[in-house]
Design a protein around this motif. Structure first.
Motif, PDB file in Angstrom:
ATOM      1  N   SER A 190      36.744  39.010  52.256  1.00  0.00           N
ATOM      2  CA  SER A 190      36.951  38.588  50.866  1.00  0.00           C
ATOM      3  C   SER A 190      38.392  38.179  50.621  1.00  0.00           C
ATOM      4  O   SER A 190      38.671  37.173  49.961  1.00  0.00           O
ATOM      5  N   ARG A 191      39.327  38.982  51.209  1.00  0.00           N
ATOM      6  CA  ARG A 191      40.718  38.606  51.045  1.00  0.00           C
ATOM      7  C   ARG A 191      41.013  37.265  51.723  1.00  0.00           C
ATOM      8  O   ARG A 191      41.709  36.406  51.155  1.00  0.00           O
ATOM      9  N   LYS A 225      31.700  28.827  47.852  1.00  0.00           N
ATOM     10  CA  LYS A 225      31.412  30.007  47.032  1.00  0.00           C
ATOM     11  C   LYS A 225      30.062  30.639  47.397  1.00  0.00           C
ATOM     12  O   LYS A 225      29.925  31.871  47.484  1.00  0.00           O
ATOM     13  N   GLU A 245      38.933  34.891  52.460  1.00  0.00           N
ATOM     14  CA  GLU A 245      38.291  33.781  51.736  1.00  0.00           C
ATOM     15  C   GLU A 245      38.994  33.480  50.426  1.00  0.00           C
ATOM     16  O   GLU A 245      39.100  32.310  50.023  1.00  0.00           O
ATOM     17  N   ARG A 246      39.476  34.570  49.765  1.00  0.00           N
ATOM     18  CA  ARG A 246      40.202  34.321  48.528  1.00  0.00           C
ATOM     19  C   ARG A 246      41.482  33.527  48.784  1.00  0.00           C
ATOM     20  O   ARG A 246      41.823  32.613  48.043  1.00  0.00           O
ATOM     21  N   GLU A 270      40.389  30.139  49.754  1.00  0.00           N
ATOM     22  CA  GLU A 270      39.888  29.459  48.557  1.00  0.00           C
ATOM     23  C   GLU A 270      41.028  29.084  47.626  1.00  0.00           C
ATOM     24  O   GLU A 270      41.059  27.970  47.060  1.00  0.00           O
ATOM     25  N   SER A 271      41.983  30.035  47.480  1.00  0.00           N
ATOM     26  CA  SER A 271      43.122  29.714  46.608  1.00  0.00           C
ATOM     27  C   SER A 271      43.926  28.539  47.176  1.00  0.00           C
ATOM     28  O   SER A 271      44.388  27.657  46.430  1.00  0.00           O
TER      29      SER A 271
END
Length: 344
Positions: free
Chosen positions: A181-182, A163, A184-185, A188-189
């Motif tokens: 960001s996408r 994060k 990483e999201r 991350e998800s």
């Protein structure tokens, strides 16, 4: 065994059986007071395995915890069971001594007791091994729990680090901010989903380990409680039988000394009676010899008297015939009468 030893052993066994019968009568438990207790059987008289017998005894002990009256009745029943078994062994030994002058039934009972003792010792050894295995499993469970918590902590730290890196990347890059960001999201998800899945599995394993630990702890506590109660009960039984054996041994030793003294007195009276019998026989033999001599003398005297009487009768007859002595005829001057002209 000789006759005297058999007699002593039978007397001891008979006295012991009578005393055990009295003890069994005092320990009688009615069916109303024994309600709820298991039908216990003495281990030496049952062909079942020792594990089943101990399980039934443990169940009876748990039932006896309901009230002090039930516990007291359970103890009375155990003592009555021990007393009845010992009484039956002594009765069988008494009958065998009476019939065959042997005690194989007593030896067989002692062998069964030793076998049951060996089985209990083996069971205790297995219990010790199980306790050791439980301890090792506890150590392994605690180690796995620590590893799982460490892994969860490392995962949380990695998530926090990611994060922070994501926030730093957003500050440093603006053109690729949306793509990154996408990306990483999504990553991350995925990581969060993966970590959540791992966390759920670890939490489930931890809960399972906790339940296993609680179950093992409860079983261990129950086993320890039962073993402590059993050990105290066996100690009480051992102390009771030791004191009873001391009292019985002292009583039997006194009775044995009394029997030995009576036997010596009987032997002394027997010797005196034999001496009097010998003297009486000598007196009777002497008296018979004396009476026989008297009889012979009386017969000889009777023969002599009879002979003398005959001799006297013959002599008197001769004196009468010949006119001798007082039977001598007196001479007269008158001539004798004539008969047919002739003189006699």
């Amino acid at each position: 065994m000789d006759v005297f030893e058999t007699f002593i052993a039978k007397a001891v066994l008979q006295t012991s059986v009578d005393q055990l019968a009295i003890v069994g009568g005092t320990l009688y438990v009615s069916s109303e007071n024994a309600e709820g207790l298991a039908n216990l059987v003495h281990p030496n008289s049952s062909p079942r395995a020792i594990e089943q017998l101990l399980a039934e005894e443990n169940k009876a002990i748990l039932i006896s915890r309901q009230s002090p009256t039930v516990a007291d009745n359970h103890i009375r029943k155990l003592l009555s069971m021990e007393t009845n078994y010992l009484q039956s062994v002594m009765e069988n030994t008494y009958l065998e001594l009476d019939q065959n002058r042997s005690f194989f039934s007593l030896q067989e009972s002692v062998g069964k007791s030793q076998t049951r003792a060996n089985e209990k010792r083996d069971l205790k050894e297995r219990e010790i091994d199980l306790r050791k295995e439980i301890s090792s499993l506890r150590v392994l469970i605690s180690k796995k729990t620590r590893d799982a918590e460490t892994h969860i902590l490392e995962s949380n730290l990695l998530i926090a680090k990611l994060k922070d890196e994501l926030t730093e990347a957003k500050r440093s890059t603006k053109g690729e901010e949306e793509f990154v960001s996408r990306l990483e999201r999504v990553r991350e998800s995925e990581r969060v989903a993966l970590f959540d899945e791992e966390e759920r599995e670890m939490v489930e394993k931890r809960d399972n380990y906790k339940r296993d630990i609680e179950y093992e702890h409860r079983v261990t506590v129950e086993i320890e409680s039962w073993l402590n109660e059993r050990r105290s009960h066996l100690k009480e039984l051992l102390q009771f039988w030791i004191e009873k054996s001391k009292v019985d041994i002292a009583t039997k030793e006194g009775q044995l000394q009394e029997l030995i003294a009576n036997r010596e007195a009987d032997l002394k009276r027997k010797e005196e009676a034999e001496q009097r019998l010998k003297e009486a026989r000598q007196y009777v033999e002497a008296e018979l010899v004396r009476r026989e001599q008297i009889r012979i003398e009386q017969e000889e005297q009777a023969v002599q008297i009879k002979t003398t009487v005959r001799i006297q009768a013959w002599w008197r007859m001769m004196m009468v015939r010949r006119g001798l002595g007082q039977f001598k005829k007196k001479k007269t001057n008158q001539p004798e009468p004539k008969k047919n002209g002739l003189r006699k």
